[in-house]
Design a protein around this motif. Sequence first.
Motif, PDB file in Angstrom:
ATOM      1  N   THR A  58      -0.456   4.611  -1.187  1.00 32.73           N
ATOM      2  CA  THR A  58      -1.427   5.369  -0.411  1.00 32.73           C
ATOM      3  C   THR A  58      -0.798   6.010   0.824  1.00 32.73           C
ATOM      4  N   THR A  88       0.814  -1.213   0.000  1.00 28.90           N
ATOM      5  CA  THR A  88       0.000   0.000   0.000  1.00 28.90           C
ATOM      6  C   THR A  88       0.846   1.260   0.000  1.00 28.90           C
ATOM      7  N   SER A 119      -0.233   6.733   6.353  1.00 29.66           N
ATOM      8  CA  SER A 119      -1.321   6.517   5.422  1.00 29.66           C
ATOM      9  C   SER A 119      -2.090   7.818   5.260  1.00 29.66           C
TER      10      SER A 119
END
Length: 127
Positions: A31, A28, A100
């Motif tokens: 992100t 991820t 994040s």
Amino acid sequence: QVQLVESGGGLVQAGGSLRLSCAASGRTFSTYAMGWFRQAPGKEREFVAAISWSGGSTYVADSVKGRFTISRDNAKNTVYLQMNSLKPEDTAVYYCAARSSISGGSYYLAAYEYHYWGQGTQVTVSS
């Protein structure tokens, strides 16, 4: 969980250049907003540069503006800090950090806003 590993530090003469890299684990990465900070001996950790997860928004500290550039390659899970016209006062341990982010256009300037940190890479600029 994200693991960050910095590289590219070293010894350089004043006026020289270095490019720091920060490789991130995890699927991820794209992100995560990313940042670079530095800490010189006896000083507080200070903000250097930040970039949104899209890469479309960046911000650099006034002390390095015009000399340092932050960028990222989400396909390589890597964020970079290009440092030109280095000065002895740039000597420090440089850390990358990640958090994040829902917004692809957001970047973060404060250390407490980041969730993950690398171990740091030493940059020494000789006069």
